[in-house]
Design a protein around this motif. Structure first.
Motif, PDB file in Angstrom:
ATOM      1  N   GLN A  99       0.852  -1.189   0.000  1.00 28.99           N
ATOM      2  CA  GLN A  99       0.000   0.000   0.000  1.00 28.99           C
ATOM      3  C   GLN A  99       0.887   1.237   0.000  1.00 28.99           C
ATOM      4  N   ILE A 100       0.634   2.168  -0.894  1.00 26.51           N
ATOM      5  CA  ILE A 100       1.338   3.453  -0.906  1.00 26.51           C
ATOM      6  C   ILE A 100       0.481   4.461  -0.174  1.00 26.51           C
ATOM      7  N   ILE A 101       1.121   5.251   0.685  1.00 23.66           N
ATOM      8  CA  ILE A 101       0.433   6.318   1.408  1.00 23.66           C
ATOM      9  C   ILE A 101       1.313   7.561   1.358  1.00 23.66           C
ATOM     10  N   GLY A 102       0.742   8.673   0.925  1.00 16.43           N
ATOM     11  CA  GLY A 102       1.436   9.950   0.947  1.00 16.43           C
ATOM     12  C   GLY A 102       0.955  10.773   2.119  1.00 16.43           C
ATOM     13  N   ILE A 103       1.866  11.496   2.767  1.00 14.32           N
ATOM     14  CA  ILE A 103       1.524  12.331   3.922  1.00 14.32           C
ATOM     15  C   ILE A 103       2.174  13.699   3.763  1.00 14.32           C
ATOM     16  N   SER A 104       1.368  14.742   3.964  1.00 18.25           N
ATOM     17  CA  SER A 104       1.895  16.106   4.025  1.00 18.25           C
ATOM     18  C   SER A 104       1.034  16.917   4.987  1.00 18.25           C
ATOM     19  N   ALA A 105       1.417  18.168   5.197  1.00 16.35           N
ATOM     20  CA  ALA A 105       0.680  19.045   6.104  1.00 16.35           C
ATOM     21  C   ALA A 105      -0.541  19.671   5.440  1.00 16.35           C
ATOM     22  N   ASP A 106      -0.743  19.419   4.166  1.00 15.82           N
ATOM     23  CA  ASP A 106      -1.925  19.951   3.493  1.00 15.82           C
ATOM     24  C   ASP A 106      -3.191  19.308   4.054  1.00 15.82           C
ATOM     25  N   ASP A 107      -4.318  20.022   3.958  1.00 19.65           N
ATOM     26  CA  ASP A 107      -5.567  19.490   4.495  1.00 19.65           C
ATOM     27  C   ASP A 107      -6.235  18.525   3.503  1.00 19.65           C
ATOM     28  N   VAL A 108      -7.290  17.868   3.957  1.00 17.05           N
ATOM     29  CA  VAL A 108      -7.943  16.847   3.124  1.00 17.05           C
ATOM     30  C   VAL A 108      -8.526  17.436   1.839  1.00 17.05           C
ATOM     31  N   ASP A 127      -1.667  15.589   7.627  1.00 16.34           N
ATOM     32  CA  ASP A 127      -0.941  15.736   8.896  1.00 16.34           C
ATOM     33  C   ASP A 127      -0.777  17.230   9.167  1.00 16.34           C
ATOM     34  N   THR A 128      -1.896  17.916   9.334  1.00 13.04           N
ATOM     35  CA  THR A 128      -1.894  19.380   9.381  1.00 13.04           C
ATOM     36  C   THR A 128      -1.115  19.959  10.563  1.00 13.04           C
ATOM     37  N   GLN A 129      -0.992  19.211  11.640  1.00 11.40           N
ATOM     38  CA  GLN A 129      -0.226  19.685  12.801  1.00 11.40           C
ATOM     39  C   GLN A 129       1.203  19.134  12.812  1.00 11.40           C
ATOM     40  N   GLY A 130       1.521  18.243  11.885  1.00  5.31           N
ATOM     41  CA  GLY A 130       2.870  17.712  11.765  1.00  5.31           C
ATOM     42  C   GLY A 130       3.229  16.646  12.793  1.00  5.31           C
ATOM     43  N   GLU A 131       2.264  16.123  13.520  1.00  6.19           N
ATOM     44  CA  GLU A 131       2.577  15.157  14.585  1.00  6.19           C
ATOM     45  C   GLU A 131       3.172  13.855  14.043  1.00  6.19           C
ATOM     46  N   VAL A 132       2.607  13.335  12.978  1.00  8.67           N
ATOM     47  CA  VAL A 132       3.131  12.095  12.398  1.00  8.67           C
ATOM     48  C   VAL A 132       4.471  12.378  11.718  1.00  8.67           C
ATOM     49  N   SER A 133       4.548  13.495  11.032  1.00  7.01           N
ATOM     50  CA  SER A 133       5.821  13.873  10.403  1.00  7.01           C
ATOM     51  C   SER A 133       6.925  13.973  11.453  1.00  7.01           C
ATOM     52  N   LYS A 134       6.610  14.537  12.601  1.00  4.40           N
ATOM     53  CA  LYS A 134       7.594  14.629  13.693  1.00  4.40           C
ATOM     54  C   LYS A 134       7.999  13.236  14.172  1.00  4.40           C
ATOM     55  N   ALA A 135       7.036  12.348  14.323  1.00  6.92           N
ATOM     56  CA  ALA A 135       7.335  10.991  14.796  1.00  6.92           C
ATOM     57  C   ALA A 135       8.260  10.250  13.832  1.00  6.92           C
ATOM     58  N   TYR A 136       8.213  10.617  12.561  1.00  8.69           N
ATOM     59  CA  TYR A 136       9.057   9.994  11.548  1.00  8.69           C
ATOM     60  C   TYR A 136      10.291  10.837  11.210  1.00  8.69           C
ATOM     61  N   GLY A 137      10.567  11.868  12.002  1.00 12.21           N
ATOM     62  CA  GLY A 137      11.733  12.705  11.755  1.00 12.21           C
ATOM     63  C   GLY A 137      11.646  13.469  10.455  1.00 12.21           C
ATOM     64  N   SER A 138      10.442  13.793  10.040  1.00 19.18           N
ATOM     65  CA  SER A 138      10.219  14.380   8.714  1.00 19.18           C
ATOM     66  C   SER A 138       9.526  15.742   8.777  1.00 19.18           C
ATOM     67  N   MET A 140       9.735  19.950   9.157  1.00 16.91           N
ATOM     68  CA  MET A 140      10.562  21.153   9.086  1.00 16.91           C
ATOM     69  C   MET A 140       9.698  22.379   9.369  1.00 16.91           C
ATOM     70  N   SER A 141       9.398  22.636  10.590  1.00 19.92           N
ATOM     71  CA  SER A 141       8.668  23.788  11.131  1.00 19.92           C
ATOM     72  C   SER A 141       7.238  23.966  10.624  1.00 19.92           C
ATOM     73  N   PHE A 142       6.968  23.799   9.344  1.00 17.37           N
ATOM     74  CA  PHE A 142       5.599  23.947   8.852  1.00 17.37           C
ATOM     75  C   PHE A 142       5.273  23.035   7.678  1.00 17.37           C
ATOM     76  N   ILE A 143       6.238  22.252   7.229  1.00 14.07           N
ATOM     77  CA  ILE A 143       6.023  21.305   6.132  1.00 14.07           C
ATOM     78  C   ILE A 143       6.763  20.007   6.413  1.00 14.07           C
ATOM     79  N   SER A 144       6.353  18.972   5.726  1.00 15.31           N
ATOM     80  CA  SER A 144       7.031  17.682   5.836  1.00 15.31           C
ATOM     81  C   SER A 144       8.232  17.653   4.901  1.00 15.31           C
ATOM     82  N   SER A 145       9.302  17.018   5.362  1.00 18.88           N
ATOM     83  CA  SER A 145      10.475  16.783   4.524  1.00 18.88           C
ATOM     84  C   SER A 145      10.175  15.630   3.573  1.00 18.88           C
TER      85      SER A 145
END
Length: 184
Positions: A99-108, A127-138, A140-145
């Motif tokens: 399964q491919i899943i893309g994640i970013s801070a953009d809304d649905v 991931d609008t608040q970046g919580e999952v991105s943070k858990a994955y080390g991804s 950068m202040s307001f966007i996912s790496s």
């Protein structure tokens, strides 16, 4: 209100991220935080999806290989290329029970428009608040790496990608997925 100087800084970081300038391992770790460890349980998540059908949780995908890719922003050039490549290769991933899943801070809503515009048939999670991105080390202040991860059917993280070229990334991930599946 954002000052002009801060706006320019934010804009440049976003552009450079989408072009891949912040993708070397030291930079990604410094800007995005600590990456989760390989051969350990992947951080679980539950996020809303572009389809409006509630949330998708990693734990709900047990029994499948999961490719989670984080990206900065819908509709930007590098992110669009990366999404198109994953879509192009989607049948091969599905044949491999992945399964491919893309994640970013953009809304649905942004994700839904992006999927419609690009014909994407895999979910994008908000991931609008970046919580999952943070858990994955991804984060950068307001966007996912631009980072990607391969997670096995038991929920164990098996591979991390931090130096990502959107043009060939899907091929790299698929090749590594095949290698990992042969070891099982």
């Amino acid at each position: 209100m954002i000052s002009r100087r801060n706006f320019i800084h934010i804009f440049l970081v976003l552009v450079l991220t989408c072009l891949g300038y912040f993708n070397s391992t030291p930079t990604a770790q410094a800007l995005g935080g600590k990456l989760p460890e390989i051969n350990q349980p992947a951080p679980d998540f539950s996020l809303p999806t572009n389809t409006g059908d509630g949330k998708i949780s990693l734990s709900d995908l047990r029994g499948k290989w999961v490719v989670v890719y984080f990206y900065p922003k819908d509709f930007t050039s590098g992110c669009t290329i990366e999404a198109r490549r994953f879509q192009q290769d989607l049948p091969k991933y599905l044949e491999k029970n992945a399964q491919i899943i893309g994640i970013s801070a953009d809304d649905v809503d942004s994700h839904a428009e992006f999927c419609d515009s690009e014909g994407l048939k895999f979910p994008l999670l908000a991931d609008t608040q970046g919580e999952v991105s943070k858990a994955y080390g991804s984060w950068m202040s307001f966007i996912s790496s631009r980072h990607s991860f391969i997670i096995d059917p038991e929920g164990i993280l098996r591979e991390t990608f931090v130096k990502v070229n959107p043009n060939i990334h899907s091929q790299e991930v698929f090749a590594r997925l095949q290698e990992l599946q042969q070891k099982v």
